[in-house]
Design a protein around this motif. Structure first.
Motif, PDB file in Angstrom:
ATOM      1  N   MET A  59       0.848  -1.190   0.000  1.00 45.37           N
ATOM      2  CA  MET A  59       0.000   0.000   0.000  1.00 45.37           C
ATOM      3  C   MET A  59       0.880   1.235   0.000  1.00 45.37           C
ATOM      4  O   MET A  59       1.790   1.351   0.833  1.00 45.37           O
ATOM      5  N   SER A  60       0.635   2.142  -0.908  1.00 40.57           N
ATOM      6  CA  SER A  60       1.398   3.377  -0.970  1.00 40.57           C
ATOM      7  C   SER A  60       0.438   4.556  -1.079  1.00 40.57           C
ATOM      8  O   SER A  60      -0.757   4.391  -1.292  1.00 40.57           O
ATOM      9  N   SER A  61       0.998   5.742  -0.925  1.00 40.54           N
ATOM     10  CA  SER A  61       0.198   6.973  -0.951  1.00 40.54           C
ATOM     11  C   SER A  61      -1.013   6.842  -0.040  1.00 40.54           C
ATOM     12  O   SER A  61      -2.134   7.183  -0.412  1.00 40.54           O
ATOM     13  N   LEU A  62      -0.760   6.356   1.151  1.00 39.24           N
ATOM     14  CA  LEU A  62      -1.870   6.087   2.069  1.00 39.24           C
ATOM     15  C   LEU A  62      -2.555   7.370   2.502  1.00 39.24           C
ATOM     16  O   LEU A  62      -1.926   8.423   2.649  1.00 39.24           O
ATOM     17  N   LYS A  63      -3.861   7.243   2.721  1.00 41.89           N
ATOM     18  CA  LYS A  63      -4.703   8.364   3.120  1.00 41.89           C
ATOM     19  C   LYS A  63      -5.368   8.033   4.449  1.00 41.89           C
ATOM     20  O   LYS A  63      -5.554   6.854   4.774  1.00 41.89           O
ATOM     21  N   PRO A  64      -5.767   9.036   5.194  1.00 43.27           N
ATOM     22  CA  PRO A  64      -6.476   8.754   6.459  1.00 43.27           C
ATOM     23  C   PRO A  64      -7.702   7.859   6.256  1.00 43.27           C
ATOM     24  O   PRO A  64      -8.010   7.045   7.131  1.00 43.27           O
ATOM     25  N   GLU A  65      -8.365   7.983   5.122  1.00 45.33           N
ATOM     26  CA  GLU A  65      -9.545   7.153   4.871  1.00 45.33           C
ATOM     27  C   GLU A  65      -9.200   5.692   4.600  1.00 45.33           C
ATOM     28  O   GLU A  65     -10.095   4.850   4.485  1.00 45.33           O
ATOM     29  N   ASP A  66      -7.915   5.354   4.508  1.00 46.99           N
ATOM     30  CA  ASP A  66      -7.505   3.964   4.406  1.00 46.99           C
ATOM     31  C   ASP A  66      -7.433   3.290   5.778  1.00 46.99           C
ATOM     32  O   ASP A  66      -7.204   2.076   5.855  1.00 46.99           O
ATOM     33  N   THR A  67      -7.616   4.056   6.827  1.00 48.87           N
ATOM     34  CA  THR A  67      -7.587   3.504   8.180  1.00 48.87           C
ATOM     35  C   THR A  67      -8.685   2.468   8.340  1.00 48.87           C
ATOM     36  O   THR A  67      -9.864   2.745   8.090  1.00 48.87           O
ATOM     37  N   ALA A  68      -8.298   1.253   8.735  1.00 48.92           N
ATOM     38  CA  ALA A  68      -9.247   0.151   8.848  1.00 48.92           C
ATOM     39  C   ALA A  68      -8.511  -1.076   9.381  1.00 48.92           C
ATOM     40  O   ALA A  68      -7.276  -1.093   9.451  1.00 48.92           O
ATOM     41  N   VAL A  69      -9.293  -2.073   9.735  1.00 50.91           N
ATOM     42  CA  VAL A  69      -8.722  -3.407   9.950  1.00 50.91           C
ATOM     43  C   VAL A  69      -8.719  -4.109   8.597  1.00 50.91           C
ATOM     44  O   VAL A  69      -9.753  -4.159   7.915  1.00 50.91           O
ATOM     45  N   TYR A  70      -7.573  -4.631   8.225  1.00 46.24           N
ATOM     46  CA  TYR A  70      -7.420  -5.297   6.933  1.00 46.24           C
ATOM     47  C   TYR A  70      -7.402  -6.807   7.143  1.00 46.24           C
ATOM     48  O   TYR A  70      -6.677  -7.317   8.004  1.00 46.24           O
ATOM     49  N   TYR A  71      -8.196  -7.494   6.328  1.00 48.68           N
ATOM     50  CA  TYR A  71      -8.340  -8.936   6.431  1.00 48.68           C
ATOM     51  C   TYR A  71      -7.917  -9.591   5.118  1.00 48.68           C
ATOM     52  O   TYR A  71      -8.294  -9.116   4.042  1.00 48.68           O
ATOM     53  N   CYS A  72      -7.196 -10.687   5.219  1.00 41.86           N
ATOM     54  CA  CYS A  72      -7.011 -11.483   4.008  1.00 41.86           C
ATOM     55  C   CYS A  72      -8.000 -12.635   4.043  1.00 41.86           C
ATOM     56  O   CYS A  72      -8.502 -13.027   5.100  1.00 41.86           O
ATOM     57  N   ALA A  73      -8.293 -13.142   2.877  1.00 42.92           N
ATOM     58  CA  ALA A  73      -9.300 -14.184   2.762  1.00 42.92           C
ATOM     59  C   ALA A  73      -8.993 -15.113   1.611  1.00 42.92           C
ATOM     60  O   ALA A  73      -8.485 -14.684   0.567  1.00 42.92           O
ATOM     61  N   VAL A  74      -9.305 -16.380   1.805  1.00 42.99           N
ATOM     62  CA  VAL A  74      -9.419 -17.316   0.682  1.00 42.99           C
ATOM     63  C   VAL A  74     -10.722 -16.925   0.004  1.00 42.99           C
ATOM     64  O   VAL A  74     -11.780 -16.942   0.646  1.00 42.99           O
ATOM     65  N   ALA A  75     -10.644 -16.526  -1.250  1.00 43.54           N
ATOM     66  CA  ALA A  75     -11.730 -15.756  -1.838  1.00 43.54           C
ATOM     67  C   ALA A  75     -12.537 -16.539  -2.867  1.00 43.54           C
ATOM     68  O   ALA A  75     -12.091 -17.547  -3.422  1.00 43.54           O
ATOM     69  N   TRP A 100     -11.234 -16.575   6.589  1.00 42.78           N
ATOM     70  CA  TRP A 100     -10.753 -15.239   6.934  1.00 42.78           C
ATOM     71  C   TRP A 100      -9.632 -15.291   7.968  1.00 42.78           C
ATOM     72  O   TRP A 100      -9.623 -16.164   8.843  1.00 42.78           O
ATOM     73  N   GLY A 101      -8.743 -14.312   7.884  1.00 42.81           N
ATOM     74  CA  GLY A 101      -7.785 -14.091   8.941  1.00 42.81           C
ATOM     75  C   GLY A 101      -8.402 -13.266  10.057  1.00 42.81           C
ATOM     76  O   GLY A 101      -9.563 -12.858   9.987  1.00 42.81           O
ATOM     77  N   GLN A 102      -7.602 -13.005  11.069  1.00 40.25           N
ATOM     78  CA  GLN A 102      -8.104 -12.269  12.242  1.00 40.25           C
ATOM     79  C   GLN A 102      -8.017 -10.759  12.036  1.00 40.25           C
ATOM     80  O   GLN A 102      -8.606 -10.001  12.798  1.00 40.25           O
ATOM     81  N   GLY A 103      -7.288 -10.335  11.006  1.00 41.09           N
ATOM     82  CA  GLY A 103      -7.187  -8.917  10.689  1.00 41.09           C
ATOM     83  C   GLY A 103      -5.962  -8.254  11.279  1.00 41.09           C
ATOM     84  O   GLY A 103      -5.421  -8.693  12.293  1.00 41.09           O
ATOM     85  N   THR A 104      -5.542  -7.188  10.629  1.00 40.20           N
ATOM     86  CA  THR A 104      -4.433  -6.376  11.121  1.00 40.20           C
ATOM     87  C   THR A 104      -4.815  -4.902  10.972  1.00 40.20           C
ATOM     88  O   THR A 104      -5.362  -4.497   9.942  1.00 40.20           O
ATOM     89  N   GLN A 105      -4.548  -4.128  11.997  1.00 42.89           N
ATOM     90  CA  GLN A 105      -4.966  -2.728  12.028  1.00 42.89           C
ATOM     91  C   GLN A 105      -3.993  -1.856  11.233  1.00 42.89           C
ATOM     92  O   GLN A 105      -2.772  -1.927  11.432  1.00 42.89           O
ATOM     93  N   VAL A 106      -4.551  -1.033  10.371  1.00 34.85           N
ATOM     94  CA  VAL A 106      -3.789  -0.009   9.665  1.00 34.85           C
ATOM     95  C   VAL A 106      -4.380   1.339  10.046  1.00 34.85           C
ATOM     96  O   VAL A 106      -5.584   1.563   9.895  1.00 34.85           O
ATOM     97  N   THR A 107      -3.531   2.209  10.558  1.00 32.99           N
ATOM     98  CA  THR A 107      -3.964   3.545  10.945  1.00 32.99           C
ATOM     99  C   THR A 107      -3.113   4.568  10.209  1.00 32.99           C
ATOM    100  O   THR A 107      -1.875   4.519  10.294  1.00 32.99           O
ATOM    101  N   VAL A 108      -3.767   5.454   9.486  1.00 36.66           N
ATOM    102  CA  VAL A 108      -3.074   6.488   8.718  1.00 36.66           C
ATOM    103  C   VAL A 108      -3.393   7.833   9.349  1.00 36.66           C
ATOM    104  O   VAL A 108      -4.562   8.247   9.393  1.00 36.66           O
ATOM    105  N   SER A 109      -2.362   8.503   9.825  1.00 32.81           N
ATOM    106  CA  SER A 109      -2.566   9.805  10.466  1.00 32.81           C
ATOM    107  C   SER A 109      -2.415  10.926   9.446  1.00 32.81           C
ATOM    108  O   SER A 109      -1.645  10.820   8.492  1.00 32.81           O
ATOM    109  N   SER A 110      -3.143  11.993   9.691  1.00 32.14           N
ATOM    110  CA  SER A 110      -3.109  13.123   8.748  1.00 32.14           C
ATOM    111  C   SER A 110      -2.018  14.118   9.115  1.00 32.14           C
ATOM    112  O   SER A 110      -1.411  14.033  10.166  1.00 32.14           O
TER     113      SER A 110
END
Length: 121
Positions: A83-99, A111-121
């Motif tokens: 992930m590049s050029s991250l924005k505050p609106e990208d803040t979320a818990v990110y999950y990977c999945a067998v899709a 589903w995985g358990q998720g990982t937190q991504v926080t983008v500060s402004s």
């Protein structure tokens, strides 16, 4: 037993980059499409990106297109999200999945358990 374990989340400033990884076990990884989803506080989980079993086709949400790159390593049973050029609106818990998907409608079988991504402004 299918297990998905995400890593790589954290706090980053707007404009920065993060690389998420997901290790998968308990399935024949090479047989499955993989995807990333995310869920922001107070919002429904949404599709971010997906990749075919061979890695020859990728799919992105409009918000991810041009900024995020999904990849996989079938030898290591891992799927990544750069992930590049991250924005505050990208803040979320990110999950990977067998899709799975029906057309452009993606969902997860596992589903995985998720990982937190926080983008500060």
């Amino acid at each position: 037993q299918v297990q998905l374990s995400e890593s790589g989340g954290g706090l980053v400033q707007a404009g920065g980059s993060l690389r998420l990884s997901c290790a998968v076990s308990g399935v024949l990884f090479n047989n499955y499409r993989m995807a990333w989803f995310r869920q922001a506080p107070g919002k429904e989980r949404e599709f971010v990106a997906a990749i075919t079993w061979r890695g020859d086709s990728t799919y992105y949400s409009n918000s991810a297109k041009g900024r995020f790159t999904i990849s996989r390593d079938n030898a290591k049973n891992t799927v990544n999200l750069q992930m590049s050029s991250l924005k505050p609106e990208d803040t979320a818990v990110y999950y990977c999945a067998v899709a799975r998907n029906v057309g452009s409608n993606w969902n997860g079988n596992y589903w995985g358990q998720g990982t937190q991504v926080t983008v500060s402004s």
